[in-house]
Design an enzyme around this catalytic site. Sequence first.
Site, PDB file in Angstrom:
ATOM      1  N   ASP A   1       0.814  -1.215   0.000  1.00 27.65           N
ATOM      2  CA  ASP A   1       0.000   0.000   0.000  1.00 27.65           C
ATOM      3  C   ASP A   1       0.845   1.261   0.000  1.00 27.65           C
ATOM      4  O   ASP A   1       0.382   2.317  -0.410  1.00 27.65           O
ATOM      5  CB  ASP A   1      -0.930   0.002   1.218  1.00 27.65           C
ATOM      6  CG  ASP A   1      -2.389  -0.121   0.810  1.00 27.65           C
ATOM      7  OD1 ASP A   1      -2.640  -0.491  -0.363  1.00 27.65           O
ATOM      8  OD2 ASP A   1      -3.272   0.149   1.629  1.00 27.65           O
TER       9      ASP A   1
ATOM     10  N   ASP B   1     -12.382  -7.098   9.360  1.00 30.48           N
ATOM     11  CA  ASP B   1     -12.438  -8.548   9.527  1.00 30.48           C
ATOM     12  C   ASP B   1     -13.663  -8.962  10.330  1.00 30.48           C
ATOM     13  O   ASP B   1     -14.411  -9.857   9.934  1.00 30.48           O
ATOM     14  CB  ASP B   1     -11.147  -9.053  10.175  1.00 30.48           C
ATOM     15  CG  ASP B   1     -10.767  -8.274  11.432  1.00 30.48           C
ATOM     16  OD1 ASP B   1     -11.420  -7.248  11.738  1.00 30.48           O
ATOM     17  OD2 ASP B   1      -9.807  -8.670  12.118  1.00 30.48           O
TER      18      ASP B   1
END
Length: 619
Positions: free
Chosen positions: A24, A331
């Site tokens: 990233d 998550d």
Amino acid sequence: MNTVLSAMALDYPAQKLHVYLSDDGGAAITLLGMREACKFARYWLPFCKRFGIKTRCPKAYFSSASDDDSSYRSDEFMAEKQIIQDKYEVFKESLLRSKEDLGFEDTNNITTTRDHPALVEVMQDNSYEMPLLVYVSREKRPSHPHNFKAGALNALLRVSGVISNSPYVLVLDCDMYCNDPTSARQAMCFYLDSNISPSIAFVQFPQRFRNISKTDIYDGQMRSTFKILWHGMDGLKGPILSGSGFYMNRDCLYGNFIQEGNELTELKNLFGLSNEFIKSLGRNYKANVISDGSCSSTPLKEAKLLASCFYESHTKWGEEASFLYQSVAEDFFTGYMLHCKGWISVYLNPLRPQFLGTCVTSLNDLLIQGTRWSSGLVDIGISSFCPLIYATLRMSFLESLCYAEVSLFPLFYSLSLWCFAIIPQLGLLSGISLYPEVSNSFFPIFATIFLSALSKHLYEVLISGGSIQTWRNEQRLWMMKSISSHVYGSLDAIMKRLGVREASFLLTNKVEDDEKSKLYQMGKLDFQTSTRLLVPVVTVAILNVVSFLVGVVRIKEWNKILVPVFLSFYILVINYAIIEGIIIRKDKGRIPASVTLLSTLISFSLILLSLIGSIIFRY
């Protein structure tokens, strides 16, 4: 790169294994590291396969005596091992030199971590049959939301769809390597079981850590989560998705939208305009990125489009399909919604840790991590997706209670712990009795509730292999996090819901600090953290010191003041490390004098306000 190499070395057919790294930050050193890792892998992978090496992370294998060596003592093995170790040192040195070398060719044309184009590079060495290695750096622009980790995972999902399109996906954090090459095969045992496989969304392994000290002062093993809670939820629909170390069924992330009969226009509204990616949703799609040993340019162009920052615009990415964006705890929320849709999960906890990571070794990292998790969890708990409301008709009542407890505990703990930490103490100092006297018939009820709560926690610690010291450490961390990181995380989530601010994603440090690690191994808390996080903890400690000392002076009134005095005593015993950090310690990890001074001023301000309040109340 050690994580990448350990994943490439999994005991699984090479033609069915593809390793993707999401960078990233768009760092040129990471791309170079991938290229060098690919070169080293042609020596490392055959060595592991030939001699049946279990510890397939090179750093872990070469840095300590490995059990893998016990079966091989031949001269041939030792000579081969030395050759591979020499090549690993060359590989490592080349990366360390490149960190300081600013002159190597930067083919990325990447400028900053938050403003750079997409780059996808496929790496394969045809001299040995090895997994495909793919570097992915999605496009990031300041004007476009990048949706943190969930956004990066969705970019990988799309890119991998047109390059390899494997039906199952392993997600690993960068600091968590594969410690057992058989994890994929173990997960496939569930996915290939015809009785349950159509319903399995993911197989979750526990997160375990290689650098946990004997005292484990920061609860790095996360004992309560992986040894108690997840085992319990495995008896329902399965454990909560836990960020790393899980094998995911790709189809479950696409939902019911991939069923035959959906029109092309509808699929494009859901998944974007890429025809190649829409084709990958079909059961019979075969990716053809590698042809005659060379990389085809067409899928790579499509992959760059799929990794662009604007691709998700006007689609359902992050809303209905894929990893979900509504919370920074992507998550938890993704796994929760999968369970609500009828999917199940499996908790697999073999004796040998399948994955090993690096646990936090400083109070600063622990509280920052706790703030982010609290923000994401509470954000879900107070939203329209609250498990007590949204989930009750979509899963069993017991499972909805489990999700509600996990999503709301930061909010409840922050409120209740602040009350227990200051209100009885201020009542004692201002002469107001809040608890029944010892001679009162209600006193045994209060004592029983308090002692039963402590006994329950101690029992869980002992049956899960912990000790009295583990129990004390967890009690201390529970108190510290509840009055600091849980408070800030809950406020962050509430302000997001009120529209006051955007949710913040505070990164956890993944780089080991030798000085912090030394304090951690010595069992000493490292108080070098932000004043904002530390002041509440020190303030409560000072207030309870004053309360206890006043209680000792007024010992003749023990019948009235026993409960608040005992409560202060208990808090101080559990949190003796804080008192030590204020008064005794002289090392760099001590509590700064400025924090002690500020906390003292706040404590005495609270005492003064309580005294004024008690006077007004009486007259």
